[in-house]
Enzyme design. Structure first.
Site, PDB file in Angstrom:
ATOM      1  N   GLN A 103      46.046 -68.663  33.280  1.00  0.00           N
ATOM      2  CA  GLN A 103      46.403 -69.582  32.189  1.00  0.00           C
ATOM      3  C   GLN A 103      46.801 -70.946  32.760  1.00  0.00           C
ATOM      4  OE1 GLN A 103      49.030 -67.491  29.085  1.00  0.00           O
ATOM      5  NE2 GLN A 103      48.925 -66.011  30.745  1.00  0.00           N
ATOM      6  N   ASN A 104      46.891 -71.027  34.072  1.00  0.00           N
ATOM      7  CA  ASN A 104      47.341 -72.281  34.692  1.00  0.00           C
ATOM      8  C   ASN A 104      46.203 -73.292  34.749  1.00  0.00           C
ATOM      9  OD1 ASN A 104      49.654 -70.874  35.049  1.00  0.00           O
ATOM     10  ND2 ASN A 104      49.414 -70.556  37.248  1.00  0.00           N
ATOM     11  N   HIS A 121      42.720 -71.821  30.284  1.00  0.00           N
ATOM     12  CA  HIS A 121      43.274 -72.987  29.570  1.00  0.00           C
ATOM     13  C   HIS A 121      42.767 -74.309  30.136  1.00  0.00           C
ATOM     14  CE1 HIS A 121      46.896 -70.491  27.875  1.00  0.00           C
ATOM     15  NE2 HIS A 121      45.760 -70.235  27.267  1.00  0.00           N
ATOM     16  N   CYS A 155      29.198 -92.758  28.597  1.00  0.00           N
ATOM     17  CA  CYS A 155      28.953 -93.361  27.278  1.00  0.00           C
ATOM     18  C   CYS A 155      30.027 -94.356  26.852  1.00  0.00           C
ATOM     19  CB  CYS A 155      28.796 -92.270  26.216  1.00  0.00           C
ATOM     20  SG  CYS A 155      30.366 -91.561  25.689  1.00  0.00           S
ATOM     21  N   THR A 193      53.518 -64.423  34.231  1.00  0.00           N
ATOM     22  CA  THR A 193      53.270 -64.873  32.849  1.00  0.00           C
ATOM     23  C   THR A 193      54.191 -64.119  31.902  1.00  0.00           C
ATOM     24  OG1 THR A 193      51.696 -64.997  31.012  1.00  0.00           O
ATOM     25  CG2 THR A 193      51.233 -63.334  32.693  1.00  0.00           C
ATOM     26  N   SER A 194      54.664 -64.839  30.889  1.00  0.00           N
ATOM     27  CA  SER A 194      55.525 -64.199  29.888  1.00  0.00           C
ATOM     28  C   SER A 194      54.689 -63.405  28.888  1.00  0.00           C
ATOM     29  CB  SER A 194      56.353 -65.260  29.152  1.00  0.00           C
ATOM     30  OG  SER A 194      55.497 -66.152  28.455  1.00  0.00           O
TER      31      SER A 194
HETATM   32  P1  OAD Z   1      55.771 -69.014  30.654  1.00  0.00           P
HETATM   33  O1  OAD Z   1      56.643 -70.185  30.957  1.00  0.00           O
HETATM   34  O2  OAD Z   1      55.702 -68.550  29.244  1.00  0.00           O
HETATM   35  O3  OAD Z   1      56.223 -67.770  31.534  1.00  0.00           O
HETATM   36  C1  OAD Z   1      56.414 -67.902  32.916  1.00  0.00           C
HETATM   37  C2  OAD Z   1      56.761 -66.542  33.485  1.00  0.00           C
HETATM   38  O4  OAD Z   1      56.855 -66.678  34.894  1.00  0.00           O
HETATM   39  C3  OAD Z   1      58.098 -65.972  32.997  1.00  0.00           C
HETATM   40  O5  OAD Z   1      57.906 -64.634  32.559  1.00  0.00           O
HETATM   41  C4  OAD Z   1      58.981 -66.018  34.250  1.00  0.00           C
HETATM   42  O6  OAD Z   1      59.906 -64.932  34.312  1.00  0.00           O
HETATM   43  C5  OAD Z   1      57.940 -65.909  35.344  1.00  0.00           C
HETATM   44  N1  OAD Z   1      58.357 -66.478  36.644  1.00  0.00           N
HETATM   45  C6  OAD Z   1      59.216 -67.488  36.889  1.00  0.00           C
HETATM   46  N2  OAD Z   1      59.304 -67.743  38.198  1.00  0.00           N
HETATM   47  C7  OAD Z   1      58.475 -66.866  38.813  1.00  0.00           C
HETATM   48  C8  OAD Z   1      58.113 -66.630  40.158  1.00  0.00           C
HETATM   49  N3  OAD Z   1      58.632 -67.362  41.147  1.00  0.00           N
HETATM   50  N4  OAD Z   1      57.212 -65.648  40.421  1.00  0.00           N
HETATM   51  C9  OAD Z   1      56.685 -64.890  39.403  1.00  0.00           C
HETATM   52  N5  OAD Z   1      56.990 -65.079  38.118  1.00  0.00           N
HETATM   53  C10 OAD Z   1      57.877 -66.050  37.813  1.00  0.00           C
HETATM   54  O7  OAD Z   1      54.322 -69.364  31.233  1.00  0.00           O
HETATM   55  P2  OAD Z   1      52.920 -68.726  30.859  1.00  0.00           P
HETATM   56  O8  OAD Z   1      53.055 -67.299  30.487  1.00  0.00           O
HETATM   57  O9  OAD Z   1      51.970 -69.082  31.940  1.00  0.00           O
HETATM   58  O10 OAD Z   1      49.588 -73.001  27.385  1.00  0.00           O
HETATM   59  O11 OAD Z   1      52.570 -69.578  29.564  1.00  0.00           O
HETATM   60  C11 OAD Z   1      51.332 -69.430  28.965  1.00  0.00           C
HETATM   61  C12 OAD Z   1      50.926 -70.691  28.288  1.00  0.00           C
HETATM   62  O12 OAD Z   1      51.992 -71.222  27.492  1.00  0.00           O
HETATM   63  C13 OAD Z   1      50.587 -71.835  29.210  1.00  0.00           C
HETATM   64  O13 OAD Z   1      49.295 -71.721  29.773  1.00  0.00           O
HETATM   65  C14 OAD Z   1      50.699 -73.019  28.311  1.00  0.00           C
HETATM   66  C15 OAD Z   1      51.994 -72.685  27.640  1.00  0.00           C
HETATM   67  O14 OAD Z   1      52.204 -73.233  26.391  1.00  0.00           O
HETATM   68  C16 OAD Z   1      49.148 -74.139  26.828  1.00  0.00           C
HETATM   69  O15 OAD Z   1      49.619 -75.224  27.091  1.00  0.00           O
HETATM   70  C17 OAD Z   1      48.045 -73.927  25.850  1.00  0.00           C
END
Ligand code: OAD
Length: 254
Positions: A103-104, A121, A155, A193-194
């Site tokens: 998702q990054n 994404h 363009c 990821t959350s």
């Molecule tokens: P989140 O910010 O929702 O979740 C990040 C996760 O990483 C959490 O569960 C943390 O506990 C975990 N975390 C933190 N530090 C860590 C570490 N050092 N090692 C492993 N895990 C760790 O981020 P995403 O789930 O990626 O979308 O969010 C998904 C999407 O929400 C993003 O792609 C973005 C955002 O809105 C868009 O912008 C469309």
């Protein structure tokens, strides 16, 4: 389960897997100094509103503001670079088939040397023309806060970051690639990821619904954690190198 037991169990699962899928989110880049989104004090969405910065409506209303925010994030990514977690995943991918569905938008898996990456994404280092849809690499050399808005070299139309905003569809090919890879995998890693943003989160759900072992690496448990085969409460840049070291030491065979 004691930490060393967790490492050994993860190595046992991965050690017999030929095809691995890693589903990654902002947490894998956190130790590069790049903020995640939803963490209470430090997450980007604690400070900024997604409605103001990550929607087509926000861009239409104020493209300078949105571009400014993406340029700032690119600065953080360029400063942070890859960390030991990205590097360890790339190492794992050299000895077995590995698809990373992320998702990054930061491009750090590719920078670390991973090859097969489904960017669910989009990619913050690319821009797309609003008129002709041509994609190109952002010219970071031209960037500063005073720079005019970028325009399409083909363009002359205005361009936008080639990322997925709220309310927009995911790139069809990347999503389908991730679904297929999960169906074919022998093991699935869910890292940092959350699992709250759909449809990307549905990939982890597809994984736990299958008979394939799922390992989740995240210092904080998520809604997925009770359903995975192994929940590993550790940061990505600690756990993934530990896993690689355990595999090198032959832990999977013990
Ligand atoms: P989140 O910010 O929702 O979740 C990040 C996760 O990483 C959490 O569960 C943390 O506990 C975990 N975390 C933190 N530090 C860590 C570490 N050092 N090692 C492993 N895990 C760790 O981020 P995403 O789930 O990626 O979308 O969010 C998904 C999407 O929400 C993003 O792609 C973005 C955002 O809105 C868009 O912008 C469309």
């Amino acid at each position: 389960m004691a930490v060393s037991e967790t490492i050994r169990e993860a190595a046992r699962i991965i050690g017999t897997a030929r095809r691995i899928v890693a589903l990654t989110g902002a947490g894998i880049s956190a130790e590069s100094g790049i903020p995640t989104f939803r963490e209470a004090q430090t997450g980007l969405w604690a400070e900024f509103s997604p409605q103001d910065l990550a929607t087509p409506e926000a861009f239409a209303a104020d493209p300078e503001r949105v571009w400014g925010w993406y340029r700032w994030r690119r600065t953080l990514i360029a400063r942070g670079g890859v960390n030991a977690g990205h590097t360890a995943l790339a190492t794992l991918g050299r000895t077995r088939e590995m698809v990373i569905a992320t998702q990054n938008v930061d491009g750090l898996h590719a920078a670390a040397g991973s090859i097969d990456i489904a960017e669910l994404h989009g990619n913050i280092w690319r821009e797309r023309c609003n008129r002709c849809a041509r994609e190109s690499v952002c010219d970071i050399a031209l960037e500063d806060d005073e720079a005019p808005l970028p325009i399409c070299t083909a363009c002359g139309g205005t361009t936008r970051p080639a990322v997925v905003w709220f309310g927009e569809a995911l790139p069809v090919n990347a999503f389908a690639r991730a679904q297929r890879a999960i169906a074919d995998a022998d093991c699935i890693l869910v890292v940092g990821t959350s699992n709250q943003v759909y449809p990307a989160a549905s990939l982890a759900e597809q994984a736990v619904a299958s008979a394939t072992p799922v390992i989740e690496i995240n210092p904080q448990p998520t809604g997925l954690s009770p359903a995975v085969d192994l929940y590993w409460a550790e940061t990505a840049s600690q756990a993934l190198p530990d896993l690689v070291a355990a595999l090198d030491a032959g832990e999977s065979a013990r």
